[in-house]
Enzyme design. Structure first.
Site, PDB file in Angstrom:
ATOM      1  CD  GLU A  45     -21.664  31.347 -57.192  1.00 22.32           C
ATOM      2  OE1 GLU A  45     -22.342  32.352 -57.461  1.00 22.32           O
ATOM      3  OE2 GLU A  45     -22.122  30.369 -56.574  1.00 22.32           O
TER       4      GLU A  45
ATOM      5  CB  CYS B 148     -25.204  24.190 -49.190  1.00 26.64           C
ATOM      6  SG  CYS B 148     -24.767  25.742 -48.375  1.00 26.64           S
ATOM      7  CG  ASN B 149     -19.472  21.975 -46.883  1.00 23.93           C
ATOM      8  OD1 ASN B 149     -18.972  21.105 -46.180  1.00 23.93           O
ATOM      9  ND2 ASN B 149     -19.388  21.930 -48.205  1.00 23.93           N
ATOM     10  CB  THR B 150     -23.285  27.398 -45.124  1.00 23.03           C
ATOM     11  OG1 THR B 150     -21.969  27.817 -45.524  1.00 23.03           O
ATOM     12  CG2 THR B 150     -23.815  28.367 -44.086  1.00 23.03           C
TER      13      THR B 150
ATOM     14  CB  CYS C 109     -17.081  25.665 -49.542  1.00 27.54           C
ATOM     15  SG  CYS C 109     -18.200  26.668 -50.556  1.00 27.54           S
ATOM     16  CB  THR C 110     -20.415  22.415 -52.885  1.00 25.93           C
ATOM     17  OG1 THR C 110     -21.174  23.614 -52.714  1.00 25.93           O
ATOM     18  CG2 THR C 110     -20.935  21.350 -51.946  1.00 25.93           C
ATOM     19  CG  HIS C 111     -18.729  27.581 -54.663  1.00 26.82           C
ATOM     20  ND1 HIS C 111     -19.797  27.368 -53.822  1.00 26.82           N
ATOM     21  CD2 HIS C 111     -19.174  28.434 -55.612  1.00 26.82           C
ATOM     22  CE1 HIS C 111     -20.834  28.062 -54.243  1.00 26.82           C
ATOM     23  NE2 HIS C 111     -20.489  28.718 -55.328  1.00 26.82           N
TER      24      HIS C 111
ATOM     25  CE1 TYR D 269     -28.573  30.659 -49.415  1.00 28.69           C
ATOM     26  CE2 TYR D 269     -28.564  28.442 -48.478  1.00 28.69           C
ATOM     27  CZ  TYR D 269     -29.171  29.416 -49.249  1.00 28.69           C
ATOM     28  OH  TYR D 269     -30.377  29.151 -49.843  1.00 28.69           O
ATOM     29  N   GLY D 270     -22.631  31.739 -46.552  1.00 26.91           N
ATOM     30  CA  GLY D 270     -21.596  31.646 -45.517  1.00 26.91           C
ATOM     31  C   GLY D 270     -21.474  32.827 -44.588  1.00 26.91           C
TER      32      GLY D 270
ATOM     33  CG  ASP E 192     -24.617  25.069 -53.223  1.00 25.82           C
ATOM     34  OD1 ASP E 192     -24.237  24.939 -52.050  1.00 25.82           O
ATOM     35  OD2 ASP E 192     -24.020  25.779 -54.049  1.00 25.82           O
ATOM     36  CB  SER E 193     -25.716  29.028 -51.206  1.00 24.07           C
ATOM     37  OG  SER E 193     -24.378  28.739 -51.585  1.00 24.07           O
TER      38      SER E 193
END
Length: 273
Positions: free
Chosen positions: A154, A75-77, A187-189, A44-45, A12-13
């Site tokens: 984050e 990571c979706n992006t 988004c994984t967050h 990354y977005g 992931d980012s």
């Protein structure tokens, strides 16, 4: 090492992909994970497809040095902008987080109106819209970029603060106006904001967590390819973690959401790959 007993690479980012790792640990407890978080280059977005593809290829090359048997792009992006090209160049299975979530959303909606919140790059790619409308062209998909959610997660400071409610309400207003009944956390967050998002959207809106669906899809893929771990659950799983910057902060974050220790976290120079 027997291929079935090899680890699964997850990247992931930054921190968000840990929600995918958590679901893999919960649902496929026989598997071992090698996780990479690109904490030096997050987010990354807001970056171009060329940059995302470069970063993703570097990470895949690193994970291959760990003899992984499959890779999850958590990571979706990166799933939106790099997955298909990487898949063409890779001889082991690779799975993104978009298709599993899109399938569930298409099957869940009752009124045919699906919302997607994600990074700017994921929304602009329209990849969720394409997948969902391939499944059912009658469905309407409304996307909304929520760029502040990643740094909020984050940072961790504002997760229970009125500031988060104010920002989330601003982002969600358009989706409420369209009267969606299903919302993809693209988004994984974002699953780490689930309680706030659920409360603000109301009980009539179903939230779809692609992390959960991706773990289920991974299990099916491993079974299909004959790659399921053959060792029993009595074997202790030693998951390993790598980051491109600030491992101490990553370890603190991981400790708050994972069912295992992330003390085995090392910083590497990803630019070498």
């Amino acid at each position: 090492m027997e291929l079935q007993n090899a680890p699964i690479g997850v990247f992931d980012s930054g921190f968000g992909g840990l929600t995918v790792a958590r679901e893999i640990m919960r649902q496929i407890p026989n598997e071992t994970i090698v996780y990479f978080g690109d904490t030096a280059r997050v987010p990354y977005g807001t970056k171009s497809q060329t940059t995302i593809l470069k970063y993703s290829k570097q990470i895949v090359r690193f994970l291959r040095t760990k003899e992984v048997k499959a890779i999850v792009v958590a990571c979706n992006t990166a799933s939106a902008l790099a997955l298909e090209e990487i898949r063409r160049e890779l001889e082991i299975p690779i799975l993104g987080v978009i298709k599993p979530g899109a399938k569930i959303a298409a099957n869940t909606t009752k009124n045919g109106k699906i919302g997607i919140i994600a990074t700017e790059a994921t929304i602009q790619s329209r990849v969720y819209t394409h997948f969902i409308q391939d499944l059912n062209p009658e469905l309407t998909v409304i996307g909304k970029a929520c760029p502040l959610f990643v740094p909020i997660v984050e940072e961790g400071t504002f997760l229970n603060d009125p500031i988060l409610d104010a920002i989330a309400n601003r982002y969600l207003e358009e989706l409420k106006q369209h009267k969606i009944d299903t919302l993809i956390l693209g988004c994984t967050h974002y699953p780490l904001l689930r309680s706030t998002l659920s409360r603000l959207m109301g009980e009539d809106v179903t939230l779809v967590n692609p992390a959960y669906e991706t773990a289920r899809e991974l299990q099916r893929l491993l079974r299909k390819e004959g790659l399921e771990n053959t060792q029993g659950q009595e074997i202790e799983r030693i998951h390993t973690f790598y980051v491109s910057d600030v491992p101490d902060r990553f370890k603190q974050f991981a400790a708050s959401i994972l069912p295992c220790s992330a003390e085995r976290t090392a910083q590497i120079n990803i630019e070498e790959y």
